[in-house]
Design an enzyme around this catalytic site. Structure first.
Site, PDB file in Angstrom:
ATOM      1  N   ARG A  51       9.129  -2.695 -26.210  1.00  0.00           N
ATOM      2  CA  ARG A  51       9.983  -1.571 -26.623  1.00  0.00           C
ATOM      3  C   ARG A  51       9.573  -0.997 -27.976  1.00  0.00           C
ATOM      4  O   ARG A  51       9.784   0.186 -28.241  1.00  0.00           O
ATOM      5  CB  ARG A  51      11.439  -2.027 -26.689  1.00  0.00           C
ATOM      6  CG  ARG A  51      12.059  -2.239 -25.329  1.00  0.00           C
ATOM      7  CD  ARG A  51      13.393  -2.926 -25.457  1.00  0.00           C
ATOM      8  NE  ARG A  51      13.258  -4.184 -26.201  1.00  0.00           N
ATOM      9  CZ  ARG A  51      14.245  -5.007 -26.487  1.00  0.00           C
ATOM     10  NH1 ARG A  51      15.466  -4.708 -26.109  1.00  0.00           N
ATOM     11  NH2 ARG A  51      14.035  -6.128 -27.149  1.00  0.00           N
ATOM     12  N   LYS A 148       6.889 -18.918 -16.773  1.00  0.00           N
ATOM     13  CA  LYS A 148       8.030 -19.812 -16.586  1.00  0.00           C
ATOM     14  C   LYS A 148       9.127 -19.438 -17.578  1.00  0.00           C
ATOM     15  O   LYS A 148       8.799 -18.816 -18.592  1.00  0.00           O
ATOM     16  CB  LYS A 148       7.601 -21.259 -16.746  1.00  0.00           C
ATOM     17  CG  LYS A 148       7.481 -21.745 -18.201  1.00  0.00           C
ATOM     18  CD  LYS A 148       7.346 -23.236 -18.272  1.00  0.00           C
ATOM     19  CE  LYS A 148       8.023 -23.776 -19.501  1.00  0.00           C
ATOM     20  NZ  LYS A 148       7.862 -25.149 -19.790  1.00  0.00           N
ATOM     21  N   HIS A 178       0.797 -23.392 -16.757  1.00  0.00           N
ATOM     22  CA  HIS A 178      -0.463 -23.519 -17.508  1.00  0.00           C
ATOM     23  C   HIS A 178      -1.056 -24.923 -17.415  1.00  0.00           C
ATOM     24  O   HIS A 178      -2.242 -25.101 -17.678  1.00  0.00           O
ATOM     25  CB  HIS A 178      -0.303 -23.050 -18.960  1.00  0.00           C
ATOM     26  CG  HIS A 178       0.507 -23.955 -19.809  1.00  0.00           C
ATOM     27  ND1 HIS A 178       1.870 -23.883 -19.869  1.00  0.00           N
ATOM     28  CD2 HIS A 178       0.142 -24.969 -20.621  1.00  0.00           C
ATOM     29  CE1 HIS A 178       2.312 -24.806 -20.697  1.00  0.00           C
ATOM     30  NE2 HIS A 178       1.291 -25.485 -21.164  1.00  0.00           N
ATOM     31  N   LYS A 182      -5.570 -26.534 -16.987  1.00  0.00           N
ATOM     32  CA  LYS A 182      -6.278 -27.456 -17.881  1.00  0.00           C
ATOM     33  C   LYS A 182      -7.508 -28.019 -17.187  1.00  0.00           C
ATOM     34  O   LYS A 182      -7.483 -28.340 -16.006  1.00  0.00           O
ATOM     35  CB  LYS A 182      -5.348 -28.602 -18.320  1.00  0.00           C
ATOM     36  CG  LYS A 182      -4.270 -28.140 -19.294  1.00  0.00           C
ATOM     37  CD  LYS A 182      -3.365 -29.294 -19.678  1.00  0.00           C
ATOM     38  CE  LYS A 182      -2.241 -28.837 -20.577  1.00  0.00           C
ATOM     39  NZ  LYS A 182      -2.665 -28.597 -21.957  1.00  0.00           N
ATOM     40  N   GLU A 216       5.821 -35.458 -26.700  1.00  0.00           N
ATOM     41  CA  GLU A 216       5.650 -34.480 -27.774  1.00  0.00           C
ATOM     42  C   GLU A 216       6.256 -35.026 -29.052  1.00  0.00           C
ATOM     43  O   GLU A 216       7.222 -35.798 -29.000  1.00  0.00           O
ATOM     44  CB  GLU A 216       6.352 -33.171 -27.413  1.00  0.00           C
ATOM     45  CG  GLU A 216       5.765 -32.490 -26.184  1.00  0.00           C
ATOM     46  CD  GLU A 216       6.529 -31.224 -25.832  1.00  0.00           C
ATOM     47  OE1 GLU A 216       6.002 -30.138 -26.086  1.00  0.00           O
ATOM     48  OE2 GLU A 216       7.658 -31.339 -25.333  1.00  0.00           O
ATOM     49  N   ASP A 235      12.678 -28.135 -17.921  1.00  0.00           N
ATOM     50  CA  ASP A 235      11.600 -27.563 -18.728  1.00  0.00           C
ATOM     51  C   ASP A 235      10.235 -28.179 -18.407  1.00  0.00           C
ATOM     52  O   ASP A 235       9.212 -27.509 -18.507  1.00  0.00           O
ATOM     53  CB  ASP A 235      11.941 -27.789 -20.215  1.00  0.00           C
ATOM     54  CG  ASP A 235      11.063 -26.972 -21.139  1.00  0.00           C
ATOM     55  OD1 ASP A 235      10.914 -25.767 -20.873  1.00  0.00           O
ATOM     56  OD2 ASP A 235      10.526 -27.537 -22.116  1.00  0.00           O
ATOM     57  N   HIS A 240       5.708 -28.632 -14.560  1.00  0.00           N
ATOM     58  CA  HIS A 240       4.418 -29.213 -14.958  1.00  0.00           C
ATOM     59  C   HIS A 240       4.181 -30.606 -14.365  1.00  0.00           C
ATOM     60  O   HIS A 240       3.133 -30.886 -13.795  1.00  0.00           O
ATOM     61  CB  HIS A 240       4.328 -29.329 -16.480  1.00  0.00           C
ATOM     62  CG  HIS A 240       4.610 -28.051 -17.197  1.00  0.00           C
ATOM     63  ND1 HIS A 240       4.056 -26.852 -16.807  1.00  0.00           N
ATOM     64  CD2 HIS A 240       5.369 -27.775 -18.275  1.00  0.00           C
ATOM     65  CE1 HIS A 240       4.475 -25.898 -17.633  1.00  0.00           C
ATOM     66  NE2 HIS A 240       5.275 -26.429 -18.523  1.00  0.00           N
ATOM     67  N   LYS A 331      10.777 -35.136 -26.426  1.00  0.00           N
ATOM     68  CA  LYS A 331      10.488 -34.514 -27.730  1.00  0.00           C
ATOM     69  C   LYS A 331      10.643 -35.567 -28.816  1.00  0.00           C
ATOM     70  O   LYS A 331      11.387 -36.547 -28.654  1.00  0.00           O
ATOM     71  CB  LYS A 331      11.512 -33.416 -28.028  1.00  0.00           C
ATOM     72  CG  LYS A 331      11.644 -32.384 -26.932  1.00  0.00           C
ATOM     73  CD  LYS A 331      10.673 -31.281 -27.122  1.00  0.00           C
ATOM     74  CE  LYS A 331      10.826 -30.226 -26.073  1.00  0.00           C
ATOM     75  NZ  LYS A 331       9.595 -29.478 -25.863  1.00  0.00           N
TER      76      LYS A 331
HETATM   77  P1  NAP Z   1       9.342 -13.324 -27.298  1.00  0.00           P
HETATM   78  O1  NAP Z   1       8.549 -13.784 -28.462  1.00  0.00           O
HETATM   79  O2  NAP Z   1      10.828 -13.205 -27.440  1.00  0.00           O
HETATM   80  O3  NAP Z   1       8.759 -11.902 -26.873  1.00  0.00           O
HETATM   81  C1  NAP Z   1       9.372 -11.088 -25.925  1.00  0.00           C
HETATM   82  C2  NAP Z   1       8.547  -9.847 -25.719  1.00  0.00           C
HETATM   83  O4  NAP Z   1       9.198  -9.033 -24.739  1.00  0.00           O
HETATM   84  C3  NAP Z   1       8.393  -8.987 -26.964  1.00  0.00           C
HETATM   85  O5  NAP Z   1       7.130  -8.372 -26.933  1.00  0.00           O
HETATM   86  C4  NAP Z   1       9.498  -7.946 -26.781  1.00  0.00           C
HETATM   87  O6  NAP Z   1       9.179  -6.808 -27.542  1.00  0.00           O
HETATM   88  C5  NAP Z   1       9.401  -7.731 -25.272  1.00  0.00           C
HETATM   89  N1  NAP Z   1      10.643  -7.202 -24.686  1.00  0.00           N
HETATM   90  C6  NAP Z   1      11.891  -7.681 -24.841  1.00  0.00           C
HETATM   91  N2  NAP Z   1      12.764  -6.917 -24.151  1.00  0.00           N
HETATM   92  C7  NAP Z   1      12.053  -5.955 -23.539  1.00  0.00           C
HETATM   93  C8  NAP Z   1      12.369  -4.858 -22.705  1.00  0.00           C
HETATM   94  N3  NAP Z   1      13.647  -4.589 -22.351  1.00  0.00           N
HETATM   95  N4  NAP Z   1      11.377  -4.089 -22.255  1.00  0.00           N
HETATM   96  C9  NAP Z   1      10.102  -4.306 -22.616  1.00  0.00           C
HETATM   97  N5  NAP Z   1       9.710  -5.335 -23.391  1.00  0.00           N
HETATM   98  C10 NAP Z   1      10.687  -6.140 -23.867  1.00  0.00           C
HETATM   99  O7  NAP Z   1       9.117 -14.223 -26.015  1.00  0.00           O
HETATM  100  P2  NAP Z   1       7.851 -15.167 -25.692  1.00  0.00           P
HETATM  101  O8  NAP Z   1       8.040 -16.462 -26.382  1.00  0.00           O
HETATM  102  O9  NAP Z   1       6.583 -14.426 -25.912  1.00  0.00           O
HETATM  103  O10 NAP Z   1       8.068 -15.465 -24.141  1.00  0.00           O
HETATM  104  C11 NAP Z   1       7.784 -14.524 -23.126  1.00  0.00           C
HETATM  105  C12 NAP Z   1       7.951 -15.185 -21.775  1.00  0.00           C
HETATM  106  O11 NAP Z   1       7.043 -16.267 -21.674  1.00  0.00           O
HETATM  107  C13 NAP Z   1       9.342 -15.792 -21.532  1.00  0.00           C
HETATM  108  O12 NAP Z   1       9.631 -15.716 -20.166  1.00  0.00           O
HETATM  109  C14 NAP Z   1       9.145 -17.245 -21.924  1.00  0.00           C
HETATM  110  O13 NAP Z   1      10.056 -18.091 -21.255  1.00  0.00           O
HETATM  111  C15 NAP Z   1       7.742 -17.467 -21.409  1.00  0.00           C
HETATM  112  N6  NAP Z   1       7.026 -18.571 -22.070  1.00  0.00           N
HETATM  113  C16 NAP Z   1       6.806 -18.539 -23.425  1.00  0.00           C
HETATM  114  C17 NAP Z   1       6.100 -19.564 -24.017  1.00  0.00           C
HETATM  115  C18 NAP Z   1       5.805 -19.563 -25.492  1.00  0.00           C
HETATM  116  O14 NAP Z   1       5.116 -20.473 -25.937  1.00  0.00           O
HETATM  117  N7  NAP Z   1       6.275 -18.599 -26.254  1.00  0.00           N
HETATM  118  C19 NAP Z   1       5.619 -20.636 -23.239  1.00  0.00           C
HETATM  119  C20 NAP Z   1       5.839 -20.628 -21.863  1.00  0.00           C
HETATM  120  C21 NAP Z   1       6.543 -19.577 -21.299  1.00  0.00           C
HETATM  121  P3  NAP Z   1      10.306  -5.711 -27.936  1.00  0.00           P
HETATM  122  O15 NAP Z   1      11.484  -6.469 -28.476  1.00  0.00           O
HETATM  123  O16 NAP Z   1       9.632  -4.819 -28.911  1.00  0.00           O
HETATM  124  O17 NAP Z   1      10.640  -4.997 -26.671  1.00  0.00           O
END
Ligand code: NAP
Length: 483
Positions: A51, A148, A178, A182, A216, A235, A240, A331
């Site tokens: 956004r 996920k 992921h 690996k 972890e 989780d 996994h 954890k």
């Molecule tokens: P995050 O840091 O909260 O990022 C969310 C992203 O989505 C931001 O780029 C945000 O940007 C965008 N977003 C939010 N609302 C939106 C909307 N209405 N339209 C378009 N874009 C939107 O989340 P994240 O940690 O990267 O995780 C993303 C996904 O990956 C989740 O499903 C999470 O469960 C999964 N995941 C994450 C990790 C990890 O290590 N982080 C690991 C495994 C899985 P704006 O606010 O500018 O829109």
């Protein structure tokens, strides 16, 4: 020693959530590494979407900072970074609104692979999938990649599958786990199915038990509110660890082909017995080491969510009857380590007097920190002390075997994204697999929720709750040390 890099087809990859944590830490630095290796060619493009009102230049600056932070210095080549950044674009889109989609469509090129990575909250999957089609951004060959968590129970996973299935065929949907990307996990399949050595022994007749550990050291601080709705079972185990268990337990697929492999994994999930409550230990880390405990981190003083779980799981089929699989994850444990240990039975008869020196053969597959395999075998203790036995490891550490080139091994995300572009779904979970995994998980969680089961406290820096030790002692077995 690292095999030749074969470039993938030209692609346009759109990352929804392109400014989020996962994109900045894993996806974009990973893509840079694939560009550096030559696997992503210079006519491919990556388009960030979120956004925030960013220009292409803002997005490139953000990615440049991510590369600085998450790519090792020796792999940062300024000219290549510059060329990579020039392949990046950004479009402001709200998944829930209609603006921005036509801009995105205008960036899509004909006759190149289109892939859409949903690196956003799952609540947005349906909105994005539908708008990709209503705005004509996706084509019939497009692939979507979803992160996920894929549901939090069977009902929500089914609903998510149904929403995606309205817009895309199963052959276009890539559900990422992921762990499957690996190197060692794939090597597990190579070891099993490309050698004659192991497969004949790969059954309850010769294998005493299997241990799968994902330990972890980190706490849930900073993401406690999110984690508290999930817990270790949802989780880690449902996805996994279940995938690891499947790869160990599955029958040989007729071919290394996506559906052949996934059919065999599905059969394993369906063969899992329900887990008895006495075969489950749940834990929550206590305060210690200068840090708050789980309830402080989750900001929920009455939380009954587990940050640790150990389970004894039975695969009810001919191959595995009588060979339990012990799973544990948690954890704030003593060390960060993930491994699969396959413990073989004792030989039917010993010809040696040195019964004391005898230890079981164990095949250890390490996923982290240093990926590799280790086969513990018995030999004669060197020297003149008579026929005394000792156990030694036949060690295959990838880092040692590959030297400097080990750094060029793609990480899990890089490999999986390249598989998406190649159109290879082998390492992605199929919808029915995910649902079967939830169908097994749901009754376990429902049972402890119905009872109001409270996890046992454990001290940080240990190997988890005391009762988890008993889970093995009871069966006259021991967990491997977490170190
Ligand atoms: P995050 O840091 O909260 O990022 C969310 C992203 O989505 C931001 O780029 C945000 O940007 C965008 N977003 C939010 N609302 C939106 C909307 N209405 N339209 C378009 N874009 C939107 O989340 P994240 O940690 O990267 O995780 C993303 C996904 O990956 C989740 O499903 C999470 O469960 C999964 N995941 C994450 C990790 C990890 O290590 N982080 C690991 C495994 C899985 P704006 O606010 O500018 O829109």
């Amino acid at each position: 020693m690292v095999s030749r890099v074969i470039p993938v087809d030209v692609f346009d990859l759109v990352i929804f959530g392109g400014t989020g944590d996962l994109a900045r830490r894993k996806i974009l630095p990973g893509l840079y590494r694939r560009f550096l290796s030559g696997q992503m060619t210079s006519d491919s493009r990556i388009i960030g979407a979120a956004r925030g009102e960013l220009t292409d230049a803002d997005f490139r600056k953000m990615v440049s900072d991510s590369i600085d932070e998450f790519v090792p210095k020796g792999r940062r080549d300024p000219a290549i970074i510059e060329a990579f950044l020039s392949r990046l674009h950004y479009v402001a889109i709200d998944a829930k609104g209609e603006g921005g989609w036509d801009n995105l469509k205008s960036l899509m090129r004909p006759n190149v692979v289109r892939a859409f990575y949903f690196s956003v909250a799952p609540s947005l999957f349906g909105d994005i999938a539908a708008r990709l089609n209503t705005h004509g951004v996706a084509d019939a060959q497009s692939r979507i990649v979803v992160e996920k968590p894929f549901g939090r129970d069977l009902a929500s996973a089914r609903a998510l599958n149904a929403i995606l299935a309205e817009q895309f065929a199963e052959s276009q949907i890539y559900r990422i786990d992921h762990y499957l990307g690996k190197e060692t996990v794939q090597n597990l399949m190579a070891v099993r199915f490309a050698n004659i050595l192991f497969e004949p022994l790969w059954k309850s007749e010769y294998i005493d038990h299997v241990q799968i550990t994902v330990a972890e050291t980190v706490s849930v601080e900073g993401r406690g509110a999110y984690y508290d709705k999930s817990g270790a079972m949802r989780d880690m185990v449902q996805n996994h660890m279940m995938q690891l268990l499947c790869l160990i337990a599955m029958e040989p697929p007729y071919h290394f082909d996506p559906d052949a492999v996934r059919d065999e994994k599905l059969k394993v999930i369906r063969a899992l017995d329900p887990v008895r409550s006495e075969d489950i230990v749940r834990g929550q880390y206590l305060a210690g080491g200068g840090q708050g405990g789980y309830v402080a981190h989750s900001e929920n003083v009455t939380s009954k969510t587990e940050s640790y779980i150990a389970l004894k799981v039975n695969v009810s089929n001919w191959r595995w009857k009588g060979t339990p699989f012990y799973l544990r994850t948690g954890k704030r444990l003593r060390a960060r380590t993930s491994e699969i240990a396959i413990t073989f039975k004792e030989p039917p008869h010993s010809i040696f007097d040195d019964a004391e020196g005898w230890r079981e053969n164990v095949l250890v597959i390490r996923l982290q920190p240093d990926e590799g395999m280790n086969l513990m075998v018995m030999i004669k203790e060197p020297g003149p002390g008579g026929m005394r036995l000792m156990q030694v490891p036949l060690d295959m550490s990838f880092a040692e075997a590959l030297g400097d080139e080990a750094e060029d091994i793609p990480d899990a995300y890089e490999r999986l994204i390249m598989d998406v572009i190649r159109g290879n779904q082998t390492l992605f979970m199929r919808g029915d697999e995910v649902e079967a995994a939830w169908a097994w998980t749901d009754p376990i969680i429902n049972a402890w929720e119905a009872k109001g089961d409270k996890p046992q406290g454990y001290d940080p820096g240990t190997s988890g709750p005391e009762d988890a030790l008993m889970l093995m002692h009871r069966d006259a077995r021991r967990w491997r040390e977490i170190r």
